[in-house]
Design an enzyme around this catalytic site. Structure first.
Site, mmCIF file in Angstrom:
data_model
loop_
_atom_site.group_PDB
_atom_site.id
_atom_site.type_symbol
_atom_site.label_atom_id
_atom_site.label_comp_id
_atom_site.label_asym_id
_atom_site.label_seq_id
_atom_site.Cartn_x
_atom_site.Cartn_y
_atom_site.Cartn_z
ATOM 1 C CG ASP A 175 -35.682 -30.424 -23.918
ATOM 2 O OD1 ASP A 175 -34.945 -30.046 -24.424
ATOM 3 O OD2 ASP A 175 -36.659 -29.365 -23.192
ATOM 4 C CG ASN A 209 -34.516 -29.005 -33.397
ATOM 5 O OD1 ASN A 209 -33.473 -30.185 -33.090
ATOM 6 N ND2 ASN A 209 -35.264 -28.677 -32.771
#
Length: 240
Positions: free
Chosen positions: A18, A66
């Site tokens: 991340d 996503n």
């Protein structure tokens, strides 16, 4: 569940990579610039695995959630995945890395899926490091798909309901070829697991670190792996 306390290092490390977008924005660059830097970091961490006695590395590359990102970013990521396979395939082969992919491939474009299949076949005999890449992956989606396959086997008479236990479902999961992760790392300062390896990580140790993924170095990886050895892993038991 056994009560063994592990004192060695983690055999299987899973990483939620991340912070690519924030890393790029801090530099005044588009988010895809951060994803490109993150892809280069993957190479470095894969190469660091043998020195840290990590046999299995699983990375979260693209989640089922996503797809909610902008069309431009999603298209850029898919192009980056294809480019990564093209550029890294031979190095992965030479370095003894076996690559496999988990996740639902139905929504991925055919060219990318074909490249994924080819890389899995190319590296199938490697055993130095087992790299698993999660693309279009979500833990809940994985469990739902696994449960569907299990139910189909029960309906077809290949499996008796009375034989279904907590060791049955893992045989239907995308990760059926992997041991459960010992250590899960999340970069960028976020302290959540984001639907990653929900079943498999039931007894994993977690490490949430502030470093953004493109800045996550070999040295920090080694430090986190070494820190795992200091943890008291009782699996619900009490040390006498």
């Amino acid at each position: 569940m056994g009560t063994q306390i592990k004192t060695g290092g983690p055999r299987h490390v899973a990483i939620i990579m991340d912070g690519n977008g924030r890393w790029a924005q801090m530099r005044g660059r588009p988010r895809l610039f951060g994803h490109q830097a993150g892809a280069r970091r993957v190479r470095e961490i894969v190469q660091a695995c043998p020195d840290n006695n990590v046999k299995y590395l699983t990375i979260f590359a693209f989640s089922t959630e996503n797809w909610k990102r902008t069309q431009a970013e999603v298209a850029g990521l898919m192009k980056l995945f294809r480019r990564y396979i093209e550029r890294e395939a031979q190095d992965l082969l030479r370095n003894g890395v076996r690559v496999r992919f988990i996740g639902d491939r139905v929504r991925l474009d055919e060219k990318l899926v074909a490249m994924m299949d080819e890389l899995e076949l190319l590296t199938a005999d490697n055993d130095r490091v087992h790299l698993t890449v999660a693309i279009n992956y979500g833990g809940r989606d994985e469990v739902a798909r696994a449960t569907r396959r299990l139910a189909q086997d029960v309906a077809a008479g290949r499996l008796s309901p009375r034989d279904v236990g907590d060791e049955t479902l893992p045989r239907y999961l995308d990760t059926c070829f992997l041991p459960d992760p010992d250590l899960v790392i999340r970069t960028s300062g976020e302290a959540r697991i984001s639907n990653f390896l929900l079943w498999q990580s039931a007894y994993a140790e977690y490490e949430f670190i502030d470093t953004l993924w493109p800045d996550f170095t070999r040295a920090e990886f080694a430090r986190v792996v070494a820190g795992y050895k200091t943890r008291d892993r009782r699996f619900g038991a009490v040390r006498a």
